[in-house]
Write a protein that holds these residues in place. Structure first.
Motif, PDB file in Angstrom:
ATOM      1  N   GLY A  35       0.782  -1.391  -0.109  1.00  0.00           N
ATOM      2  CA  GLY A  35       0.046   0.048  -0.189  1.00  0.00           C
ATOM      3  C   GLY A  35       0.803   1.274   0.057  1.00  0.00           C
ATOM      4  N   TRP A  36       0.114   2.161  -0.459  1.00  0.00           N
ATOM      5  CA  TRP A  36       0.760   3.832  -0.455  1.00  0.00           C
ATOM      6  C   TRP A  36      -0.302   4.548   0.322  1.00  0.00           C
ATOM      7  CZ3 TRP A  36       5.800   5.388  -1.799  1.00  0.00           C
ATOM      8  CH2 TRP A  36       6.401   4.584  -2.823  1.00  0.00           C
ATOM      9  N   PHE A  37       0.356   5.193   1.369  1.00  0.00           N
ATOM     10  CA  PHE A  37      -0.360   6.211   2.245  1.00  0.00           C
ATOM     11  C   PHE A  37       0.593   7.436   2.187  1.00  0.00           C
ATOM     12  CE2 PHE A  37      -3.140   3.825   4.878  1.00  0.00           C
ATOM     13  CZ  PHE A  37      -2.884   2.537   4.506  1.00  0.00           C
ATOM     14  N   ARG A  38      -0.069   8.790   2.244  1.00  0.00           N
ATOM     15  CA  ARG A  38       0.381   9.981   2.532  1.00  0.00           C
ATOM     16  C   ARG A  38      -0.020  10.544   3.635  1.00  0.00           C
ATOM     17  NH1 ARG A  38      -2.475  12.715  -2.794  1.00  0.00           N
ATOM     18  NH2 ARG A  38      -4.547  12.918  -2.000  1.00  0.00           N
ATOM     19  N   GLN A  39       0.663  11.541   4.036  1.00  0.00           N
ATOM     20  CA  GLN A  39       0.334  12.348   4.979  1.00  0.00           C
ATOM     21  C   GLN A  39       0.803  13.833   4.536  1.00  0.00           C
ATOM     22  OE1 GLN A  39       2.365  11.676   8.913  1.00  0.00           O
ATOM     23  NE2 GLN A  39       0.828  12.749  10.013  1.00  0.00           N
ATOM     24  N   PRO A  40      -0.122  14.636   4.272  1.00  0.00           N
ATOM     25  CA  PRO A  40      -0.133  15.948   4.040  1.00  0.00           C
ATOM     26  C   PRO A  40       0.253  16.808   5.273  1.00  0.00           C
ATOM     27  CG  PRO A  40      -2.167  15.313   3.258  1.00  0.00           C
ATOM     28  CD  PRO A  40      -1.728  14.227   4.219  1.00  0.00           C
ATOM     29  N   PRO A  41       0.909  17.898   5.231  1.00  0.00           N
ATOM     30  CA  PRO A  41       1.451  18.647   6.049  1.00  0.00           C
ATOM     31  C   PRO A  41       0.232  19.109   7.198  1.00  0.00           C
ATOM     32  CG  PRO A  41       1.995  19.885   4.238  1.00  0.00           C
ATOM     33  CD  PRO A  41       1.033  18.586   3.775  1.00  0.00           C
ATOM     34  N   GLY A  42       0.337  18.933   8.439  1.00  0.00           N
ATOM     35  CA  GLY A  42      -0.659  19.226   9.448  1.00  0.00           C
ATOM     36  C   GLY A  42      -2.036  18.403   9.532  1.00  0.00           C
ATOM     37  N   GLU A  89      -2.587  19.712  -3.975  1.00  0.00           N
ATOM     38  CA  GLU A  89      -3.146  18.891  -2.759  1.00  0.00           C
ATOM     39  C   GLU A  89      -2.513  17.619  -2.598  1.00  0.00           C
ATOM     40  OE1 GLU A  89      -4.838  20.699  -5.109  1.00  0.00           O
ATOM     41  OE2 GLU A  89      -6.765  19.780  -5.480  1.00  0.00           O
ATOM     42  N   ASP A  90      -1.789  17.392  -3.480  1.00  0.00           N
ATOM     43  CA  ASP A  90      -1.045  15.984  -3.450  1.00  0.00           C
ATOM     44  C   ASP A  90       0.026  16.086  -2.664  1.00  0.00           C
ATOM     45  OD1 ASP A  90      -1.984  15.495  -6.753  1.00  0.00           O
ATOM     46  OD2 ASP A  90      -2.888  14.638  -4.956  1.00  0.00           O
ATOM     47  N   THR A  91       0.657  17.155  -2.275  1.00  0.00           N
ATOM     48  CA  THR A  91       1.849  17.363  -1.317  1.00  0.00           C
ATOM     49  C   THR A  91       1.502  16.680  -0.187  1.00  0.00           C
ATOM     50  OG1 THR A  91       2.324  19.806  -2.325  1.00  0.00           O
ATOM     51  CG2 THR A  91       3.105  19.196  -0.410  1.00  0.00           C
ATOM     52  N   ALA A  92       2.704  15.737   0.069  1.00  0.00           N
ATOM     53  CA  ALA A  92       2.643  15.011   1.348  1.00  0.00           C
ATOM     54  C   ALA A  92       3.913  14.311   1.554  1.00  0.00           C
ATOM     55  CB  ALA A  92       1.679  14.012   1.169  1.00  0.00           C
TER      56      ALA A  92
END
Length: 123
Positions: A35-42, A89-92
């Motif tokens: 899996g791929w996950f992401r965590q945007p800032p904040g 919004e993909d920034t993470a």
């Protein structure tokens, strides 16, 4: 456990593309859903996409469906995330992870995680 190392992140303009890679060590890589996950800032970590270990069942988050593509090469212990038409919004920080489940979306279903790679999309 499987050891995971992500790479390929960077800075890209909106509309551009990046390909992330996740290299895995361990003889049983081919038996895991990746899996791929992401965590945007904040923000909280969120599910992006997953691929099963055998017949390539995939599940994409609505936010990336049609723009991102996951693939895996079990012979090379690699999983890829091709990201096209990137948006700010993909920034993470993007993480890959392993699971014994079948393309689960909850992070709790994943047991091994990489250190993450930063993706920044400028507008």
């Amino acid at each position: 456990q499987v050891q995971l190392v992500e790479s390929g992140g960077g800075l890209v303009q909106a509309g551009g593309s990046l390909r992330l890679s996740c290299a895995a060590s361990g003889r049983t890589f081919s038996r895991y859903t990746m899996g791929w996950f992401r965590q945007p800032p904040g923000k909280e970590r969120e599910f992006v996409v997953a691929i099963s270990w055998n017949i390539g069942i995939t599940y994409y988050a609505d936010s990336v469906n049609g723009r991102f593509t996951i693939s895996r090469d079990n012979a090379k212990n690699l999983v890829y995330l091709q990201m096209n038409s990137l948006k700010p919004e993909d920034t993470a920080v993007y993480y890959c992870a392993t699971s014994t489940g079948i393309v689960p979306r909850a992070s709790i279903e994943y047991d091994s995680w990489g250190q993450g790679t930063q993706v920044t999309v400028s507008s």
